[in-house]
Design an enzyme around this catalytic site. Structure first.
Site, PDB file in Angstrom:
ATOM      1  N   HIS A 155       0.842  -1.133  -0.007  1.00  0.00           N
ATOM      2  CA  HIS A 155       0.060   0.025  -0.024  1.00  0.00           C
ATOM      3  C   HIS A 155       1.010   1.132   0.059  1.00  0.00           C
ATOM      4  O   HIS A 155       2.336   1.117   0.132  1.00  0.00           O
ATOM      5  CB  HIS A 155      -1.003  -0.047   1.150  1.00  0.00           C
ATOM      6  CG  HIS A 155      -0.301   0.051   2.622  1.00  0.00           C
ATOM      7  ND1 HIS A 155       0.164   1.226   2.933  1.00  0.00           N
ATOM      8  CD2 HIS A 155      -0.243  -0.853   3.561  1.00  0.00           C
ATOM      9  CE1 HIS A 155       0.923   0.790   4.518  1.00  0.00           C
ATOM     10  NE2 HIS A 155       0.665  -0.391   4.557  1.00  0.00           N
ATOM     11  N   ASP A 277      -1.920 -18.842  14.419  1.00  0.00           N
ATOM     12  CA  ASP A 277      -0.680 -19.292  15.199  1.00  0.00           C
ATOM     13  C   ASP A 277      -0.806 -18.706  16.563  1.00  0.00           C
ATOM     14  O   ASP A 277      -0.902 -17.465  16.850  1.00  0.00           O
ATOM     15  CB  ASP A 277       0.504 -18.536  14.303  1.00  0.00           C
ATOM     16  CG  ASP A 277       1.946 -19.209  14.699  1.00  0.00           C
ATOM     17  OD1 ASP A 277       1.972 -19.196  15.880  1.00  0.00           O
ATOM     18  OD2 ASP A 277       2.459 -19.731  13.523  1.00  0.00           O
ATOM     19  N   SER A 292       2.882  -4.793   7.287  1.00  0.00           N
ATOM     20  CA  SER A 292       2.439  -4.536   5.975  1.00  0.00           C
ATOM     21  C   SER A 292       3.551  -4.947   4.995  1.00  0.00           C
ATOM     22  O   SER A 292       4.767  -4.656   5.329  1.00  0.00           O
ATOM     23  CB  SER A 292       2.383  -2.975   5.795  1.00  0.00           C
ATOM     24  OG  SER A 292       1.140  -2.618   6.461  1.00  0.00           O
TER      25      SER A 292
END
Length: 330
Positions: A155, A277, A292
């Site tokens: 992004h 997890d 990210s």
């Protein structure tokens, strides 16, 4: 006094629609490493104003039309690209009793404004807060050995504290060392606390809605080569992503893909997943800022990357198909 403020924003994603296309698989070098990102303004950005006293009268530059997001490019027609250059240019003109005219870039306009300042004890203050760059932490998604390009974040990176969302295209990436994790809570995503190292990894040539892209330097460590999957190959069910949770060590995080949007054009939230997890959840309690760009792997292929978190359920996150990153890696 001119103050430098840095801002990190690595979760927010802005959509941009591009023409549809067909993407073919590629062999790339798998990422997962923590990176430090420095984006450079072509000038000095005004990030706010504060009151000063001139001739016993209170003055705020905002009353003269200075705006957050204005980019200072020249002082009396002398180009400035950093805070140190700005301070030196203003200081020289103050000492020579010259009127000071700042050239500002605002959106697509060029504006000239006089700069007022307060002097006291041979020091000057301008009433402007400024910064000359933007710094953040993210995760490398892949390196492309064919053209020595890299893709990361998934992004755009921009300063959310500014009213003007100026897109910065140029910058540098460095190695990064994760010191600790601030866990996420619903409504309040956590973050990686990390130091940016001194080893330059590459230079940026693009910062767009689907990640940051650039040219990387030679990779010294032996990393895994992996094939990318087309959107049609991605399935619901088990997968994992790679990210750094401590130091430089890349960790594996198990996830379950719960929803897939078949897209004919680039768009966010193509992949929806939840972290399964337990070890990772004990450290992060969900998706945190700095993840990210973390590459998502399924069936031994790179299928996408982590882009942002579900604010209402931080165990759930969203991903960008690798198709769109390869398309935007020009």
């Amino acid at each position: 006094m001119l103050l430098k403020k840095l801002s990190i924003s690595l979760i927010t994603v802005v959509s941009l629609l591009l023409p549809s296309f067909q993407v073919f698989g590629a062999d790339v070098i798998l990422g997962g490493q923590s990176i430090g990102i420095e984006l450079d303004y072509e000038g000095v950005m005004i990030t706010g104003t504060y009151e000063i006293s001139i001739d016993n009268h209170t003055y705020d530059p905002a009353s003269d039309g200075y705006m957050t997001g204005d980019l200072i490019t020249h002082v009396n027609h002398q180009k400035v690209e950093s805070i140190s250059e700005l301070m030196q240019a203003v200081k020289t003109n103050v000492e020579s009793n010259q009127d000071i005219i700042l050239t500002l870039k605002r959106d697509q306009q060029t504006i000239e404004k006089g700069l007022k300042f307060q002097t006291k004890d041979n020091q000057f203050t301008t009433g402007l807060y400024v910064q000359d760059g933007l710094t953040g932490i993210g995760t490398m998604t892949y390196y492309n050995p064919e053209n020595h390009h890299f893709g990361a974040l998934g992004h755009m990176m921009y300063d959310t504290s500014l009213s003007s969302q100026m897109v910065i295209k140029n910058g540098t990436i460095y190695n990064s060392y994760v010191k600790k994790i601030k866990p996420s809570q619903n409504g309040n995503p956590g973050e990686k606390i990390a130091d940016i190292g001194s080893i330059e990894i590459g230079t940026l040539f693009d910062n767009n809605n689907y990640g940051i892209y650039g040219q990387y330097t030679d990779i010294t460590e032996q990393l895994q080569t992996i094939s990318t999957a087309s959107m049609d190959e991605v399935e619901l069910g088990e997968a994992y992503f790679l990210t750094v949770l401590d130091g430089h060590q890349v960790s594996r995080c198990s996830i379950r893909i719960t929803n897939l949007k078949k897209q004919n054009e680039p768009a966010v939230k193509g992949i929806t997943f939840e972290i399964t997890d337990k070890k990772v959840l004990s450290l992060t309690n969900g998706i945190v800022q700095g993840m990210s760009g973390s590459p998502i792997i399924q069936n031994n292929k790179l299928v996408g990357c982590v882009t942002h978190v579900d604010m209402n359920n931080v165990h759930q996150g969203y991903g960008l198909y690798i198709d769109w990153m390869l398309k935007n890696d020009k």
